[in-house]
Design a protein around this motif. Structure first.
Motif, mmCIF file in Angstrom:
data_model
loop_
_atom_site.group_PDB
_atom_site.id
_atom_site.type_symbol
_atom_site.label_atom_id
_atom_site.label_comp_id
_atom_site.label_asym_id
_atom_site.label_seq_id
_atom_site.Cartn_x
_atom_site.Cartn_y
_atom_site.Cartn_z
ATOM 1 N N VAL A 203 0.866 -1.179 0.000
ATOM 2 C CA VAL A 203 0.000 0.000 0.000
ATOM 3 C C VAL A 203 0.903 1.228 0.000
ATOM 4 O O VAL A 203 1.843 1.324 0.791
ATOM 5 C CB VAL A 203 -0.943 0.031 1.217
ATOM 6 C CG1 VAL A 203 -1.545 1.415 1.390
ATOM 7 C CG2 VAL A 203 -2.063 -0.991 1.050
ATOM 8 N N LEU A 204 0.620 2.147 -0.907
ATOM 9 C CA LEU A 204 1.324 3.428 -0.979
ATOM 10 C C LEU A 204 0.370 4.512 -0.512
ATOM 11 O O LEU A 204 -0.781 4.568 -0.951
ATOM 12 C CB LEU A 204 1.743 3.716 -2.426
ATOM 13 C CG LEU A 204 3.164 3.404 -2.858
ATOM 14 C CD1 LEU A 204 3.277 3.558 -4.369
ATOM 15 C CD2 LEU A 204 4.168 4.311 -2.176
ATOM 16 N N VAL A 205 0.833 5.374 0.369
ATOM 17 C CA VAL A 205 -0.001 6.476 0.836
ATOM 18 C C VAL A 205 0.808 7.758 0.807
ATOM 19 O O VAL A 205 1.975 7.788 1.185
ATOM 20 C CB VAL A 205 -0.556 6.199 2.252
ATOM 21 C CG1 VAL A 205 0.572 5.973 3.254
ATOM 22 C CG2 VAL A 205 -1.460 7.331 2.718
ATOM 23 N N SER A 206 0.189 8.813 0.308
ATOM 24 C CA SER A 206 0.797 10.132 0.317
ATOM 25 C C SER A 206 -0.331 11.146 0.385
ATOM 26 O O SER A 206 -1.259 11.110 -0.426
ATOM 27 C CB SER A 206 1.641 10.366 -0.943
ATOM 28 O OG SER A 206 2.265 11.640 -0.901
ATOM 29 N N GLY A 207 -0.268 12.036 1.379
ATOM 30 C CA GLY A 207 -1.373 12.958 1.557
ATOM 31 C C GLY A 207 -2.638 12.179 1.866
ATOM 32 O O GLY A 207 -2.684 11.359 2.778
#
Length: 328
Positions: A203-207
């Protein structure tokens, strides 16, 4: 898209690594403040009691962590409802409960005024500098600053070696070509799938953007993506089943924009292979529930997806904390 909730940890003012003793101490302090017999708010007292009943039981606590805080109740009296900037254009209102004995609630107040870019330095929400004396942060700062969390884990018996190799290729690709350009991006490997016994690779999360990432390895050649399968001559290859998990994540994180991505690797290791032809409406631009692309296009499109959010340089500690709880 939904109310802003507090996790059980936030209700008691604890970090996810809190010991059983710390849970008991936090509950006693909070209960003294909020008990109806002492003039406290009954709804907030019930919320505190529920949090304690879950976190004081090791089995219930583990199940709660792996459900990403599913089934949480709205924050108590005096709390504000809010959504992330990807759900609404307004900034979030904070929520807090305070009193004697050191108990303090958790604030999700965001102070972003200007438009930031994905290349800007990471900003933590809530800011560590805004913590009250003695207040426990959701995550230790070194943990929150770490760009990569967890690792592919061996699970199952058949095909484990090839799956691990495929996951490692995708993780390496993300670490080398996505994370360096987005300081706030965090890669979390090896999560449990919400409300099921399945698993998610990455899982990639940004903002307030979340990308659920799977991968597959296919033979050389040209493929066509019809929105559900990759077709190569007479062969048909189905990507990882990510639609259900994506919809569940969207329910669990209503403040975020959630999509799924499948990185298709070739046997040659060439990032531009395989060549994929797309049926109308299936281009991997982040507008579909599941987006399928070869490694080169995957990098380009995922970076664009993460960077185009309204607050791409924010590390929301509440979101990251819940994701880390879901690692198996």
């Amino acid at each position: 898209m939904g109310e802003k909730f507090l996790t059980h940890y936030q209700v008691l003012g604890l970090s996810r690594t809190a010991t059983e003793r710390e849970v008991k101490i936090a509950y006693r302090k909070a209960a003294r403040i909020t008990h109806p017999d002492r003039g406290g708010d009954p709804a907030l007292f019930r919320q505190i009691t529920e949090a304690y009943e879950i976190l004081a039981d090791p089995a219930k606590r583990q199940s709660y962590d792996r459900s990403y805080g599913a089934g949480r109740k709205p924050s108590g009296a005096g709390s504000g409802s809010s959504s992330g900037p990807d759900a609404t254009s307004s900034s979030s209102a904070g929520s807090s409960a305070s009193g004697s004995g050191g108990f303090s609630g958790f604030s999700t107040r965001r102070t972003q005024e200007q438009r930031n870019t994905a290349g800007d330095p990471a900003i933590y929400v809530p800011a560590y500098e805004d913590l009250a004396p003695g207040e426990t942060p959701l995550l230790p700062r070194p943990t929150a600053a770490q760009p990569v969390h967890g690792a592919p884990r061996k699970r199952g018996v058949f095909g484990a070696a090839s799956r691990l190799a495929r996951e490692a290729r995708t993780a390496q690709l993300i670490m080398q070509q996505v994370l360096p350009g987005i300081p706030a991006a965090r890669l979390v490997n090896g999560l449990t799938s919400p409300r099921s016994n399945g698993y998610l690779d990455h899982v990639l999360v940004s903002g307030y953007r979340i990308a659920i990432v799977g991968s597959m390895l296919v033979p050389d050649g040209a493929f066509r993506w019809d929105g559900s399968t990759l077709v190569h001559g007479s062969r048909v290859a189905a990507p990882p089943q990510l639609i259900t998990a994506t919809r569940q994540f969207q329910e669990l994180f209503p403040e975020c924009n959630v999509t799924a991505w499948v990185c298709v690797h070739s046997n040659t290791g060439n990032l531009f292979e395989p060549v994929i032809d797309y049926a109308r409406g299936t281009e991997p631009d982040g507008s579909n529930t599941v987006n399928v692309a070869n490694a080169a296009r995957f990098v380009r499109e995922v970076k664009q997806f993460l960077a185009s959010g309204p607050s791409p340089n924010v590390v929301d500690l509440s979101v990251l904390d819940r994701l880390l709880g879901g690692m198996y």
